[in-house]
Structure formats: C-alpha cells, structure tokens
Write a protein that holds these residues in place. Sequence first.
Motif, PDB file in Angstrom:
ATOM      1  N   TYR A 155       2.474  12.951  -4.874  1.00  0.00           N
ATOM      2  CA  TYR A 155       0.928  12.371  -4.410  1.00  0.00           C
ATOM      3  C   TYR A 155       0.765  10.904  -4.814  1.00  0.00           C
ATOM      4  CZ  TYR A 155      -3.526  11.607  -6.143  1.00  0.00           C
ATOM      5  OH  TYR A 155      -4.730  10.554  -6.527  1.00  0.00           O
ATOM      6  N   PRO A 156       0.516  10.526  -4.971  1.00  0.00           N
ATOM      7  CA  PRO A 156      -0.498   9.994  -3.994  1.00  0.00           C
ATOM      8  C   PRO A 156       0.539   9.784  -3.098  1.00  0.00           C
ATOM      9  CG  PRO A 156      -0.569   8.250  -5.238  1.00  0.00           C
ATOM     10  CD  PRO A 156       0.454   8.798  -5.978  1.00  0.00           C
ATOM     11  N   SER A 157       0.258   9.738  -1.563  1.00  0.00           N
ATOM     12  CA  SER A 157       1.423   9.523  -0.035  1.00  0.00           C
ATOM     13  C   SER A 157       0.496   8.479   1.230  1.00  0.00           C
ATOM     14  CB  SER A 157       1.497  10.825   0.676  1.00  0.00           C
ATOM     15  OG  SER A 157       0.198  11.405   1.064  1.00  0.00           O
ATOM     16  N   ASP A 168      -7.605  16.053  -1.358  1.00  0.00           N
ATOM     17  CA  ASP A 168      -5.696  16.205  -1.321  1.00  0.00           C
ATOM     18  C   ASP A 168      -5.276  15.118  -2.653  1.00  0.00           C
ATOM     19  OD1 ASP A 168      -6.936  13.929  -0.208  1.00  0.00           O
ATOM     20  OD2 ASP A 168      -5.727  14.402   1.690  1.00  0.00           O
ATOM     21  N   GLY A 169      -7.024  14.507  -3.164  1.00  0.00           N
ATOM     22  CA  GLY A 169      -6.515  13.767  -4.634  1.00  0.00           C
ATOM     23  C   GLY A 169      -6.579  12.607  -3.561  1.00  0.00           C
ATOM     24  N   HIS A 170      -6.602  12.468  -2.167  1.00  0.00           N
ATOM     25  CA  HIS A 170      -6.808  11.277  -2.133  1.00  0.00           C
ATOM     26  C   HIS A 170      -8.336  10.201  -1.918  1.00  0.00           C
ATOM     27  CE1 HIS A 170      -2.584  11.782  -0.408  1.00  0.00           C
ATOM     28  NE2 HIS A 170      -2.649  10.871  -0.849  1.00  0.00           N
ATOM     29  N   GLN A 193      -0.036  18.533   1.117  1.00  0.00           N
ATOM     30  CA  GLN A 193       0.218  17.333  -0.680  1.00  0.00           C
ATOM     31  C   GLN A 193       0.358  18.494  -2.110  1.00  0.00           C
ATOM     32  OE1 GLN A 193      -0.607  13.657  -0.342  1.00  0.00           O
ATOM     33  NE2 GLN A 193       0.712  13.843  -2.050  1.00  0.00           N
ATOM     34  N   LEU A 216      -2.709  18.873  -8.886  1.00  0.00           N
ATOM     35  CA  LEU A 216      -2.906  17.428  -8.058  1.00  0.00           C
ATOM     36  C   LEU A 216      -3.937  16.738  -9.671  1.00  0.00           C
ATOM     37  CD1 LEU A 216      -3.700  17.230  -4.736  1.00  0.00           C
ATOM     38  CD2 LEU A 216      -1.895  16.406  -5.554  1.00  0.00           C
ATOM     39  N   TRP A 239       0.600   4.320  -9.903  1.00  0.00           N
ATOM     40  CA  TRP A 239       1.633   5.225  -8.401  1.00  0.00           C
ATOM     41  C   TRP A 239       1.855   4.733  -7.865  1.00  0.00           C
ATOM     42  CZ3 TRP A 239      -4.040   7.954  -8.424  1.00  0.00           C
ATOM     43  CH2 TRP A 239      -3.974   9.094  -8.934  1.00  0.00           C
TER      44      TRP A 239
END
Length: 328
Positions: free
Chosen positions: A33-35, A92-94, A28, A269, A65
Amino acid sequence: MKLISGCRKKLPLLLVALGLAIPVAHAQTADNYPSRSVRLVTPAAPGGTTDFLARLLAVHLTKAWGQSAIVDNRGSASGVNGAEITMNSAPDGHTLFMVYHQHTVNAALIAKLPYHQVNDFTAITQMTEGGLLLVVNPSHPAKSAKEFVQWARTTKDPVNFGSAGIGSGGHLAGELFKLMAGFQAQHIPYKGTGPAIIGLLGGEYHFNFMGLTGAFGQVRAGKLRAIAVSTAKRLPTAPDVPAMGEVLPGFEVVGWYGVMGPGKLPKPLVAKIHDAVVSLVKSPEFIKTMRNNGSEAVSSTPEAFRQFMLDDMKKWGDVAKRAGIKAQ
C-alpha cells in the motif's frame, strides 16, 4: 458434458494444490500500500482551512509513499456528500476523508443522515485543533469576558449574538456560552463570516465567537475587541487573551481537523496511514504553520480519535437539545 462439468469443479482445487494463482481481486496489504493514487475527499470548496490542510497532507503523502495523493473537493451539504462518498468506498486505504468538526456537529443538526458519524468510518488521527475568539464591538462597556457576563446578566436590554450561520461553530459556541453563563440571548445568523463581521462592526448585535485567523486581523486593527478565547487554557498564539475556562470552568469549544477512512479499514493499513499523517503533524514546519494560523498541531491514536468524536457528538447533541435547536 458431465465430464467437462466435473473438471471445472475440480480445477480450482487442482490449482491450489499446484500452488498456482487463482484469478481473484488482488488483496491490499500494508506492504504493497498504496498501489495506486490515493484520493483525499475534502468536504470543502478550494480555499479555506479544510482545503489548505488537505493540500498540505496530499503533498506530504505523495512524497512519503511515491504515489499521488489527490485532493477531491466536495464542498456542499455541510460535508455530508464527502462523508457519504468515503463511507461507500472500498476499505483499501485509497480513499481517505479530511474530516472536521462539522462532521460531528451534523448529528445534532440533521435529522436523517445516511450514516453514523463514527461507526460507519475508521478513525485514523486528529491533526489540529483551534479555539474561537470571543469578540465585541470596541464601544461595548465590557473589557473582559467576566465583565461581559455580568453585563449580560443584569442589562435590561435584549442581548443578541451573531454567527456565520445556523449550526456554525460560532452559533453553537454562543448557545453554550449563554447556557453556562446563565443569561438570555437571541441568535442572529448571517450568510458567512464576512457579513457577520460587518454586522458586529455596525453594532447590530453584541458578541460573536469567530475563527482566530479572521478575527485577529480585526482586533489588531482596533475594529473589534477580543475578550476571551473559547478554550480551557490560554493559547500560545494569544497569551494575553484570557481563556473562557478561567471565567466559566468546563467551557471549551475547539474547531478540529483529522483524517478518517471508510469503515472496516484493516488495522495494518490504519497503522501505516496513521504513521504517515502523524509524521507531518509532528514536523516543525507544520507546527509553525498551524500556530501562525491560530491553531495547534495535534496527533492522536485511532482509538483516542474515535472516542473524541463520540464525545463531541454527545456534547453538541446535548447543547442543541438544551438550546432548542431543531434538527432539519
């Protein structure tokens, strides 16, 4: 068998040499990001300030986003459950955490937490701060915080103060008030703000530090008297109400909200998430909404927010120790 084994060992090197992808977890980065959808863990039940802010932020991030930001309400255990979920999530920021003042206060009230409030997370930014309103029953002789302090120091009657419960902002503000002002007072905890207001209206105790939104309604109706705000300076939302800092220099109690992520969140991130959140916080609509609800919009760097929380932990740890509040 030896030939096959040898080929297997050399295959990854061969793939690298040919520039072919090896099937590993997709990294990531800030660029992609975000995926997928982002979960905003919110340590509160639906309704109330924490949930309200989380939903404002979720709508904003979804638009910014192009991926859904989903509020995940985890309203139990004073926010511990939500914090633990965030800590154990992939960096991973999710998964993000809608953190508020109870997070740092818990260090003084809960003996064994499954995490460190700051070191096991990644600070991103503060979003808001707001003071509390020091209120008394209109029948009380004190018309200001200065007069109340003089009364509390000299009265021969027992002084009591109420709050929405043990460890609440009102409880800790009351403890700090009596420590700095130099008088004795017994804490009376209620099961929520509503019962605490009823108790003060009924003359069951003498003072309470309440959230601005709920208290102002009672003040405007003439059912309670506001004698100070818990901030160092007067608030734009209540310019006629003196600040406690005018009476007791150094006194300051603010409720605050912000955003954190799991520990070891990569800096690129952090920067992308920070910029997205701050773009909401600095918008005229957000600033107006917060002021209408008795708060101020506040943004900070990740480093400043981290230090702010460390200082808050120390402050309330010291107050709890001086006031004899035992961690449960």
